[in-house]
Motif scaffolding. Structure first.
Motif, short mmCIF file in Angstrom:
data_model
loop_
_atom_site.label_atom_id
_atom_site.label_comp_id
_atom_site.label_asym_id
_atom_site.label_seq_id
_atom_site.Cartn_x
_atom_site.Cartn_y
_atom_site.Cartn_z
N GLY A 10 0.78 -1.25 0.00
CA GLY A 10 0.00 0.00 0.00
C GLY A 10 0.80 1.27 0.00
N THR A 11 0.56 2.08 1.03
CA THR A 11 1.07 3.44 1.10
C THR A 11 2.60 3.51 1.04
OG1 THR A 11 -0.80 3.88 2.52
CG2 THR A 11 0.90 5.55 2.49
N GLY A 12 3.25 2.59 1.71
CA GLY A 12 4.70 2.56 1.63
C GLY A 12 5.42 3.62 2.46
N SER A 13 4.80 4.09 3.55
CA SER A 13 5.52 5.07 4.37
C SER A 13 6.73 4.41 5.03
CB SER A 13 4.60 5.71 5.42
OG SER A 13 4.19 4.77 6.39
N ASN A 14 6.63 3.13 5.34
CA ASN A 14 7.79 2.42 5.91
C ASN A 14 8.84 2.13 4.84
OD1 ASN A 14 7.30 1.77 8.90
ND2 ASN A 14 5.32 1.47 7.91
N LEU A 15 8.40 1.85 3.64
CA LEU A 15 9.34 1.73 2.52
C LEU A 15 10.12 3.03 2.38
CD1 LEU A 15 10.50 0.60 -0.17
CD2 LEU A 15 8.45 1.54 -1.29
N ALA A 103 7.30 -4.73 4.44
CA ALA A 103 6.99 -3.41 5.01
C ALA A 103 5.54 -3.07 4.68
CB ALA A 103 7.95 -2.36 4.45
N GLY A 104 4.63 -3.64 5.46
CA GLY A 104 3.21 -3.45 5.16
C GLY A 104 2.76 -4.35 4.04
N PHE A 105 3.35 -5.55 3.95
CA PHE A 105 2.91 -6.55 2.96
C PHE A 105 1.81 -7.36 3.63
CE2 PHE A 105 3.56 -10.73 0.72
CZ PHE A 105 3.20 -10.29 -0.54
N MET A 106 0.60 -7.30 3.09
CA MET A 106 -0.57 -7.80 3.82
C MET A 106 -0.99 -9.22 3.40
SD MET A 106 -0.80 -5.37 5.88
CE MET A 106 -2.32 -5.66 6.76
N LEU A 127 7.48 -6.17 9.55
CA LEU A 127 7.04 -5.12 10.47
C LEU A 127 5.62 -5.47 10.91
CD1 LEU A 127 6.96 -2.21 11.68
CD2 LEU A 127 6.18 -1.46 9.42
N HIS A 128 5.39 -5.48 12.21
CA HIS A 128 4.05 -5.82 12.70
C HIS A 128 3.60 -4.80 13.76
CE1 HIS A 128 0.60 -8.22 13.60
NE2 HIS A 128 0.93 -8.30 14.87
N PRO A 129 2.37 -4.26 13.63
CA PRO A 129 1.94 -3.21 14.56
C PRO A 129 1.37 -3.74 15.87
CG PRO A 129 0.30 -3.47 12.85
CD PRO A 129 1.40 -4.47 12.56
N GLY A 137 -2.01 -11.09 13.10
CA GLY A 137 -2.89 -10.97 11.93
C GLY A 137 -3.19 -9.53 11.59
N ASP A 168 3.09 -13.92 12.28
CA ASP A 168 3.50 -12.88 13.24
C ASP A 168 4.11 -13.45 14.53
OD1 ASP A 168 2.60 -10.91 11.46
OD2 ASP A 168 0.58 -10.99 12.28
N HIS A 194 2.52 4.62 13.57
CA HIS A 194 3.36 4.90 12.39
C HIS A 194 4.64 5.62 12.78
CE1 HIS A 194 1.08 3.15 9.24
NE2 HIS A 194 0.01 3.89 9.44
#
Ligand code: GAR
Length: 219
Positions: A10-15, A103-106, A127-129, A137, A168, A194
């Motif tokens: 998605g957004t890729g802010s972590n990328l 990095a936010g791969f869902m 990366l897991h929140p 999950g 996870d 974030h």
């Protein structure tokens, strides 16, 4: 340079945090060799292109169509997941990466991806929140928020961990607690998460890059 492949959805802010940290030398001697997304036209792919990083899109639709789920057409069958992951491994390994960062791969990664990467001795980190063993999950930020509102928790966290088939649950590399007090909406809390993620993904990636470098030089 240590060759890094990044998987996004998605957004890729972590990328972006990784692109910046490789560019500035904060992650020393590392280069992102490709960004792979399971969704097309996402912001993360634009970020990669702007940074001159090769991209690939590996969508799930053809796999869902070829191997439909027996009960629910929205879900992915085991066969579809496995065929998707086999091809994902091929795409990723073609660049001879030394590590993979999710990095936010869902998507859930199965042994069809994990096996070939392990064979090639390529570590995979995610990366897991949430903190290790707490929430797993998708939707962890929202679930933690609901528990906070119900008075059942005061904090959650973020972590970088090794990827294993148990979703996870791989060994954590770095984690941080994120306090929830003072947040009035789920968006406030999400922003805090974030803000913690961006330095953490750089830190976790650096740990593995340094390990790879140490194993190469035998030190
Ligand atoms: C991040 O919050 C990350 O923790 C989460 O997706 C977001 C991606 O944001 N990942 C997961 O939930 C994985 N289970 P980004 O695209 O802006 O980097």
């Amino acid at each position: 340079k240590t060759r890094v492949t990044v998987l996004i959805s998605g957004t890729g802010s972590n990328l972006q945090a990784l692109i910046d940290a490789c560019g500035s030398g904060q992650i020393p001697d590392a280069a992102i060799v490709r960004v792979v997304s399971d969704r097309k036209n996402v912001r993360g792919l634009e970020r990669a292109e702007q940074a001159g990083i090769p991209t690939a899109t590996h969508g799930i639709l053809p796999y869902k169509q070829k191997h439909p789920h027996p009960e629910d057409s929205k879900k992915m069958s085991d066969e579809a997941r496995s065929a998707y992951d086999t091809e994902l491994a091929r795409i990723v390994l073609a660049d001879r990466p030394e590590m993979v960062v999710c990095a936010g791969f869902m998507r859930i990664l199965t042994p069809s991806f994990l096996g070939p990467l392990q064979q090639a001795s390529v570590p995979i980190i995610n990366l897991h929140p949430a903190l290790h063993g707490d929430l797993t999950g998708a939707g962890c930020i929202e679930r933690a928020w609901e528990e906070y509102q119900a008075g059942e928790r005061k904090s959650s966290g973020v972590m970088i961990h090794h990827v294993i088939a148990d979703v996870d649950m791989g060994e954590p590399i770095v984690q941080r607690v994120v306090e929830m007090e003072g947040c009035s909406t789920v968006e406030d809390f999400q922003q805090r998460v974030h803000a913690s993620e961006h330095p953490l993904i750089v830190e976790g990636t650096t740990v593995i890059v340094q390990k790879i470098r140490a194993s190469k030089t035998g030190s």
